[in-house]
Write an enzyme that holds these catalytic residues in place. Structure first.
Site, PDB file in Angstrom:
ATOM      1  N   ARG A 299      38.188  26.765  48.004  1.00 58.54           N
ATOM      2  CA  ARG A 299      38.045  26.072  49.092  1.00 58.54           C
ATOM      3  C   ARG A 299      36.681  25.201  48.730  1.00 58.54           C
ATOM      4  O   ARG A 299      36.241  24.192  49.159  1.00 58.54           O
ATOM      5  CB  ARG A 299      37.662  26.934  50.293  1.00 58.54           C
ATOM      6  CG  ARG A 299      39.126  27.500  51.053  1.00 58.54           C
ATOM      7  CD  ARG A 299      38.381  28.186  52.214  1.00 58.54           C
ATOM      8  NE  ARG A 299      39.752  28.324  53.230  1.00 58.54           N
ATOM      9  CZ  ARG A 299      39.809  29.346  54.284  1.00 58.54           C
ATOM     10  NH1 ARG A 299      38.530  29.553  54.620  1.00 58.54           N
ATOM     11  NH2 ARG A 299      40.651  29.147  55.093  1.00 58.54           N
TER      12      ARG A 299
ATOM     13  N   LYS B 161      48.048  41.676  42.388  1.00 60.90           N
ATOM     14  CA  LYS B 161      47.961  42.551  43.270  1.00 60.90           C
ATOM     15  C   LYS B 161      46.435  42.850  44.021  1.00 60.90           C
ATOM     16  O   LYS B 161      45.562  42.101  43.587  1.00 60.90           O
ATOM     17  CB  LYS B 161      48.361  43.796  42.144  1.00 60.90           C
ATOM     18  CG  LYS B 161      47.083  44.082  41.613  1.00 60.90           C
ATOM     19  CD  LYS B 161      46.478  45.621  41.731  1.00 60.90           C
ATOM     20  CE  LYS B 161      45.583  46.214  41.171  1.00 60.90           C
ATOM     21  NZ  LYS B 161      44.655  47.071  41.841  1.00 60.90           N
TER      22      LYS B 161
ATOM     23  N   HIS C 257      48.555  43.749  36.030  1.00 62.47           N
ATOM     24  CA  HIS C 257      48.032  43.635  34.439  1.00 62.47           C
ATOM     25  C   HIS C 257      48.103  44.853  33.911  1.00 62.47           C
ATOM     26  O   HIS C 257      48.059  44.692  32.479  1.00 62.47           O
ATOM     27  CB  HIS C 257      46.684  42.857  34.620  1.00 62.47           C
ATOM     28  CG  HIS C 257      45.719  43.926  34.722  1.00 62.47           C
ATOM     29  ND1 HIS C 257      45.120  44.230  35.823  1.00 62.47           N
ATOM     30  CD2 HIS C 257      45.018  44.827  34.037  1.00 62.47           C
ATOM     31  CE1 HIS C 257      43.938  45.063  35.895  1.00 62.47           C
ATOM     32  NE2 HIS C 257      44.132  45.513  34.632  1.00 62.47           N
TER      33      HIS C 257
ATOM     34  N   GLU D  98      37.185  56.599  34.835  1.00 67.26           N
ATOM     35  CA  GLU D  98      36.015  55.602  34.150  1.00 67.26           C
ATOM     36  C   GLU D  98      34.232  55.882  34.356  1.00 67.26           C
ATOM     37  O   GLU D  98      34.302  56.283  35.331  1.00 67.26           O
ATOM     38  CB  GLU D  98      36.333  54.150  34.273  1.00 67.26           C
ATOM     39  CG  GLU D  98      36.399  53.826  35.692  1.00 67.26           C
ATOM     40  CD  GLU D  98      36.772  52.490  36.196  1.00 67.26           C
ATOM     41  OE1 GLU D  98      36.877  51.457  34.894  1.00 67.26           O
ATOM     42  OE2 GLU D  98      37.027  52.145  37.229  1.00 67.26           O
TER      43      GLU D  98
ATOM     44  N   ASP E 227      43.561  50.786  44.866  1.00 64.03           N
ATOM     45  CA  ASP E 227      43.206  50.019  43.806  1.00 64.03           C
ATOM     46  C   ASP E 227      43.740  50.415  42.594  1.00 64.03           C
ATOM     47  O   ASP E 227      44.566  49.773  41.749  1.00 64.03           O
ATOM     48  CB  ASP E 227      41.766  49.954  43.534  1.00 64.03           C
ATOM     49  CG  ASP E 227      41.033  49.168  42.403  1.00 64.03           C
ATOM     50  OD1 ASP E 227      41.770  47.918  42.189  1.00 64.03           O
ATOM     51  OD2 ASP E 227      40.340  49.527  41.583  1.00 64.03           O
TER      52      ASP E 227
ATOM     53  N   HIS F  74      48.688  50.503  39.624  1.00 67.31           N
ATOM     54  CA  HIS F  74      48.796  50.895  38.222  1.00 67.31           C
ATOM     55  C   HIS F  74      49.340  52.182  37.883  1.00 67.31           C
ATOM     56  O   HIS F  74      50.312  52.271  36.945  1.00 67.31           O
ATOM     57  CB  HIS F  74      47.352  50.820  37.705  1.00 67.31           C
ATOM     58  CG  HIS F  74      46.503  49.412  37.822  1.00 67.31           C
ATOM     59  ND1 HIS F  74      47.309  48.271  37.797  1.00 67.31           N
ATOM     60  CD2 HIS F  74      45.234  49.306  38.140  1.00 67.31           C
ATOM     61  CE1 HIS F  74      46.201  47.193  37.725  1.00 67.31           C
ATOM     62  NE2 HIS F  74      45.351  47.813  38.071  1.00 67.31           N
TER      63      HIS F  74
ATOM     64  N   LYS G 174      35.704  56.426  39.557  1.00 65.42           N
ATOM     65  CA  LYS G 174      34.530  55.892  39.014  1.00 65.42           C
ATOM     66  C   LYS G 174      33.138  56.853  38.905  1.00 65.42           C
ATOM     67  O   LYS G 174      32.989  57.626  39.452  1.00 65.42           O
ATOM     68  CB  LYS G 174      34.346  54.597  39.950  1.00 65.42           C
ATOM     69  CG  LYS G 174      35.239  53.551  39.923  1.00 65.42           C
ATOM     70  CD  LYS G 174      34.855  52.430  40.728  1.00 65.42           C
ATOM     71  CE  LYS G 174      35.701  51.144  40.719  1.00 65.42           C
ATOM     72  NZ  LYS G 174      35.973  50.682  39.127  1.00 65.42           N
TER      73      LYS G 174
END
Length: 477
Positions: free
Chosen positions: A63, A157, A187, A225, A244, A249, A347
């Protein structure tokens, strides 16, 4: 047909395709510059190295308008930062175009598609709330006969925002684009280490023979992670760890770990086996309370300080977004009866790991053999989701001492993949191979599995625990 590598993934160095133009809706986003453009550059580099040059163009769309020169600068900067070869950088950057596009306006979407100089790939890198808006515009163009027959569509996704949304989106897409010209992008499926699970399982009689409840006690699929929010509050604070990572995944990794042997590593066969096993997955004992959630408080990960998640810029604490989620699942097929599959992702974890850990059942030591710590002789197979390395825990004689045993590990590491995950996915699109796409019914199954947990969390039935950044998570997990 072109060649494939040992996993059955199309080899980007031998793609047989018509000239293609990738039109990226959402070109101003982080995903495009950080992952999509470098992935495309890797495909070009690999094809050039194999003397199989491809004719690829890229058109940016968003946009917020950019000049042609500004967009070409973005393309060039992204490719150079990723170490893409100079010829590929010049080829993509010098021909790149930008078309200001409001995807909710069918006329503007038509103008974008018509701006593609070669067969178009519409890559929708927009939030899920925009997905159905794009599909509605495509439907209007289809009804008026303004969609080209060779249009390919890729959608990032998460696919939909919940089960009902995914089902509605699938119905609307099916009326516009056939499944063999549609890619739902996860991915993680482009990670060679993930699809390498098929080679490990079905290429080794040792593992295949023991790949069942008779030998396996538990399977852990973990992606913890060190990274925190990293400035992604606009996406993450409305998504959370469950949506997420686990809903997409890690459920796909579970499917590849637990599915039955496909007759061949082809899109129809693999998709059928994945759908089959996910259709048999449900919460452990059908109990949403077996799922747990938490978010980090301030702390240090190595030498880096993290504020509490609720104090991160852009976070709305009232949403109760989790940064660590864990669910326990069962697979109701004879092979896996009674085996818990534990999926976890968090996380700001101080001792990160990303792996599939298959824990085999203990074997009782015969009289005269002292097993480690007096326990049974258990082993585990650990497959890294980062580099594909494999650790097989074994029990050996302790320094040759008669009757003494000790735990050890056999290790193996595959060669580094030629292409990164986004390059693998893009290579599949260019070749019109949907192996690395998430089929529509599979996307719906993933939402079905986590829906009871999402409902319980929305009702406040599961406490939102806390853990210090840099720790392993809440005590007792």
């Amino acid at each position: 047909m072109s060649e494939t590598d040992q996993t059955g993934i199309p080899d980007a160095t031998s793609i047989e395709t018509t000239a293609r133009t990738i039109a990226i809706l959402g070109a101003g986003g982080d995903l495009t510059e950080r992952l999509l453009l470098p992935g495309l550059g890797q495909v070009l580099d690999a094809a050039r190295e194999a003397r199989n040059p491809l004719e690829i163009r890229v058109v940016g769309a968003a946009r917020t308008p950019q000049s042609r020169e500004e967009w070409q600068g973005v393309v060039r900067r992204s490719l150079e930062a990723a170490g893409i070869g100079a010829e590929s950088v010049e080829e993509l950057a010098s021909t790149a175009e930008f078309v200001p596009t409001d995807a909710s306006d069918p006329a503007e979407l038509k103008a974008l598609i018509e701006a593609c100089p070669t067969s178009p790939v519409l890559y929708v890198a927009l939030p899920p709330s925009m997905g159905r808006t794009v599909v509605k515009s495509l439907a209007e163009l289809d009804q008026s006969g303004d969609l080209p027959d060779d249009l390919l569509v890729a959608i990032e996704k998460p696919f939909g925002e919940d089960l009902a949304d995914a089902q509605a989106l699938n119905e609307e897409l099916a009326a516009v684009v056939p499944e063999d010209r549609l890619w739902r992008i996860d991915h993680f499926l482009g990670e060679s280490t993930v699809l390498g699970m098929l080679g490990l399982r079905f290429g080794n009689a040792l593992f295949e023979a023991g790949w069942s409840a008779e030998s396996v006690e538990r399977v852990d699929i973990v992606f913890d992670e060190e990274l925190g929010l990293e400035g992604r509050a606009a996406f993450y604070d409305t998504t959370g760890a469950l949506r997420d990572m686990l809903q997409s995944h890690l459920l796909m990794v579970l499917a590849l770990t637990a599915m039955e042997r496909p007759a061949a590593v082809t899109a129809p066969e693999v998709h059928d086996r994945v759908a089959e096993v996910l259709g048999a997955v449900r919460l452990w004992r059908d109990d949403p309370s077996t799922a747990r959630r938490a978010r980090y408080t301030e702390g240090r990960v190595d030498d880096r300080f993290f504020p509490s998640y609720v104090d991160e810029e852009g976070v709305d604490a009232s949403r109760g977004t989790e940064t660590l989620a864990q669910i326990v699942l069962q697979v109701d097929v004879p092979r896996w009866q009674g085996v818990p599959f534990v999926l976890r992702s968090g996380k700001a974890i101080g001792n990160p790991r990303a792996e599939v850990a298959v824990h085999f059942r203990d074997t009782a030591a015969p009289e005269g053999l002292d097993s480690p710590g007096g326990a049974g002789l258990g082993t585990a197979l650990r497959i890294s989701l980062i580099d594909g390395s494999i650790d097989l825990g074994v029990v050996l004689n302790s320094g040759g001492e008669l009757g003494g045993l000790e735990a050890s590990a056999l290790r193996a590491a595959p060669a580094a993949p030629v292409l990164g995950p986004y390059a693998q996915v893009l290579a599949g699109i260019l070749q019109q191979d949907t192996l690395l796409s998430v089929r529509g019914d599979v996307a719906e199954q993933c939402w079905r599995i986590v829906t009871p947990v999402l409902n319980a969390w929305a009702e406040g039935d599961t406490p939102l625990e806390e853990y210090e950044a840099g720790s392993a998570g809440p005590e007792g997990w």
